[in-house]
Design an enzyme around this catalytic site. Structure first.
Site, short mmCIF file in Angstrom:
data_model
loop_
_atom_site.label_atom_id
_atom_site.label_comp_id
_atom_site.label_asym_id
_atom_site.label_seq_id
_atom_site.Cartn_x
_atom_site.Cartn_y
_atom_site.Cartn_z
N HIS A 5 2.65 1.75 -2.38
CA HIS A 5 2.49 2.43 -4.04
C HIS A 5 1.13 2.89 -4.06
CE1 HIS A 5 6.30 0.52 -4.75
NE2 HIS A 5 6.01 -0.64 -3.80
N ARG A 6 1.15 4.31 -4.42
CA ARG A 6 -0.07 5.04 -4.33
C ARG A 6 -0.53 5.34 -5.51
NH1 ARG A 6 2.08 9.38 -0.46
NH2 ARG A 6 3.59 8.80 -1.61
N VAL A 62 0.90 -1.38 0.03
CA VAL A 62 -0.16 -0.04 0.01
C VAL A 62 1.15 1.29 -0.19
CG1 VAL A 62 -2.02 -1.27 0.94
CG2 VAL A 62 -0.39 -0.04 2.38
N ARG A 84 9.53 -4.47 -6.68
CA ARG A 84 9.21 -5.09 -5.50
C ARG A 84 9.89 -6.81 -6.15
NH1 ARG A 84 8.61 -2.86 -0.78
NH2 ARG A 84 7.39 -1.01 -0.83
N HIS A 124 6.13 0.04 -12.77
CA HIS A 124 7.17 0.32 -11.87
C HIS A 124 7.12 -0.74 -10.56
CE1 HIS A 124 8.95 3.18 -8.78
NE2 HIS A 124 7.67 3.16 -8.08
C1 LIG Z 1 13.60 -2.42 -0.55
C2 LIG Z 1 12.71 -1.48 -0.09
C3 LIG Z 1 12.96 -1.11 1.11
C4 LIG Z 1 12.15 -0.14 1.76
N1 LIG Z 1 12.36 0.33 2.99
C5 LIG Z 1 11.54 1.37 3.50
C6 LIG Z 1 11.64 1.70 4.76
O1 LIG Z 1 12.64 1.10 5.50
N2 LIG Z 1 10.86 2.74 5.25
C7 LIG Z 1 9.77 3.23 4.51
O2 LIG Z 1 9.04 4.09 5.14
N3 LIG Z 1 9.42 2.61 3.39
C8 LIG Z 1 10.33 1.75 2.78
N4 LIG Z 1 10.24 1.59 1.51
C9 LIG Z 1 8.90 2.00 0.79
C10 LIG Z 1 9.57 3.04 -0.22
O3 LIG Z 1 10.23 4.33 0.55
C11 LIG Z 1 8.42 3.78 -1.04
O4 LIG Z 1 7.50 4.31 -0.19
C12 LIG Z 1 7.69 2.56 -1.76
O5 LIG Z 1 8.56 1.66 -2.40
C13 LIG Z 1 6.70 3.13 -2.63
O6 LIG Z 1 7.39 3.44 -3.80
P1 LIG Z 1 7.57 4.95 -4.59
O7 LIG Z 1 8.12 5.87 -3.63
O8 LIG Z 1 8.20 4.52 -6.12
O9 LIG Z 1 6.03 5.54 -4.63
P2 LIG Z 1 4.68 4.97 -5.58
O10 LIG Z 1 3.59 5.16 -4.82
O11 LIG Z 1 4.94 3.58 -6.36
O12 LIG Z 1 4.80 6.03 -7.05
C14 LIG Z 1 5.48 5.80 -8.19
C15 LIG Z 1 6.18 7.01 -8.45
O13 LIG Z 1 5.51 8.15 -8.64
C16 LIG Z 1 6.17 9.29 -7.98
N5 LIG Z 1 5.43 9.83 -6.92
C17 LIG Z 1 4.85 9.16 -6.01
N6 LIG Z 1 4.27 9.79 -4.89
C18 LIG Z 1 4.75 10.98 -5.28
C19 LIG Z 1 4.61 12.34 -4.13
N7 LIG Z 1 3.94 12.47 -3.50
N8 LIG Z 1 5.41 13.28 -4.85
C20 LIG Z 1 6.05 13.22 -5.87
N9 LIG Z 1 6.27 12.11 -6.53
C21 LIG Z 1 5.75 10.99 -6.32
C22 LIG Z 1 7.75 9.01 -7.52
O14 LIG Z 1 8.32 9.09 -8.84
C23 LIG Z 1 7.49 7.20 -7.55
O15 LIG Z 1 8.56 6.64 -7.80
C24 LIG Z 1 10.97 0.49 1.00
C25 LIG Z 1 10.94 0.17 -0.40
C26 LIG Z 1 11.78 -0.83 -0.97
C27 LIG Z 1 11.65 -1.40 -2.45
#
Ligand SMILES: Cc1cc2nc3c(=O)[nH]c(=O)nc-3n(C[C@H](O)[C@H](O)[C@H](O)COP(=O)(O)OP(=O)(O)OC[C@H]3O[C@@H](n4cnc5c(N)ncnc54)[C@H](O)[C@@H]3O)c2cc1C
Length: 268
Positions: free
Chosen positions: A120-121, A118, A222, A217
């Site tokens: 991934h928004r 969740v 993942r 993505h």
């Molecule tokens: C191996 C791994 C370890 C992780 N460890 C942690 C951890 O320790 N603690 C933790 O809190 N999280 C952790 N995460 C979660 C990570 O930080 C992201 O929140 C999560 O993977 C969602 O991916 P995303 O940021 O690409 O967002 P998604 O929601 O998948 O969005 C896709 C893309 O849209 C853009 N985007 C999305 N939202 C915004 C926004 N608000 N503003 C501007 N651009 C945006 C970005 O370019 C983003 O990459 C981890 C993830 C992975 C894969």
């Protein structure tokens, strides 16, 4: 404790209304594009690939590139469906991928996995089984193979889970949740308290919808070797499903020896 395996079910995919498309295209002079689809794509339902056709339709709409001459700026159009979609990926024209969404049920997946999912928004929708409403009478739990091969670990882990499960049963009795006349809000209140004593690894269910842009993505992120093992397993399965559903939009991934899905074109 009930041993379970995480499972992925694809439950919904795009379904084009070709009559609607034809009605629109006849107004803008783009019928030739649909005739090609009729001839090549629509003969058998299994080969329809509506998600790909919808993406191509949205892309061609942008430049009115159904055929040369409709837009005086366009002299040449890409007729080859796969090459057209490849160009969409190569040029990062990702917004057109957002028109096609797929819905999955992730069954017997842990709250560890759903909590990561969740995060991934954009481009997603989520409905998760409520453990505030649904009472745990047993604790479904997945053990990876490496854990199953460790007898001492399994002995201690299953004993702990059995104790947690017994405590759930004890609380149900203690709170008299199955007595006649207990109001639903009281059941909900106590069920929500009780779930605090379930492990993060308890298996549950979630309905997850994502468009192709988001899917590309999340599959990449993942399945990365740095991602958590259960979500890697889930997204490897989703990757396979999507490669079969939309080969021209997921065929650029290389699956490495350690199971990472590496796309040919990133961040579309
Ligand atoms: C191996 C791994 C370890 C992780 N460890 C942690 C951890 O320790 N603690 C933790 O809190 N999280 C952790 N995460 C979660 C990570 O930080 C992201 O929140 C999560 O993977 C969602 O991916 P995303 O940021 O690409 O967002 P998604 O929601 O998948 O969005 C896709 C893309 O849209 C853009 N985007 C999305 N939202 C915004 C926004 N608000 N503003 C501007 N651009 C945006 C970005 O370019 C983003 O990459 C981890 C993830 C992975 C894969």
């Amino acid at each position: 404790m009930k041993p379970v395996e995480p499972e992925v079910f694809l439950v919904a995919r795009p379904d084009i209304d070709y009559d609607g498309l034809a009605a629109y295209l006849s107004q803008v002079g783009g019928e030739r594009w649909l005739e090609r689809l009729d001839r090549d794509q629509l003969a058998g339902d299994e080969e329809r690939h509506d998600a790909e056709n919808l993406v191509e339709f949205a892309g061609k709409m942008c430049y009115r590139s159904w055929e040369p001459g409709l837009n005086p700026n366009v002299r040449r159009v890409r007729d080859d469906h796969a090459k057209y979609l490849e160009n969409i990926l190569r040029s990062g024209h990702g917004s057109v991928l957002e028109h096609a969404s797929f819905t999955f049920v992730l069954h017997n997946v842990s709250r560890v996995a759903t909590h990561e999912l969740v995060r991934h928004r954009p481009g997603t929708a989520v409905s998760q089984e409520s453990l505030r409403f649904v009472r745990l009478d047993e604790i479904p739990f997945w053990f990876p193979d490496w854990a199953r091969e460790d007898p001492e670990l399994m002995k201690r882990a299953t004993a702990l889970l059995a104790e947690m499960e017994a405590f759930q049963g004890w609380m149900s009795g203690h709170f008299k949740l199955d007595d006649d006349g207990v109001p639903f809000h009281e059941k909900k209140h106590k069920t929500s308290f009780m779930r605090r004593f379930a492990p993060d690894g308890v298996a549950t269910g979630i309905v997850w919808t994502a468009n192709i842009r988001a899917l590309r993505h999340v599959i990449e992120m993942r399945t990365d070797p740095g991602a958590e093992e259960e979500i890697r397993l889930i997204f490897a399965r989703i990757g396979e499903i999507m490669r079969a559903e939309a080969p021209s939009l997921f065929g650029d991934y290389q699956v490495t020896a350690d199971g990472a899905w590496v796309p040919g074109w990133r961040k579309v």
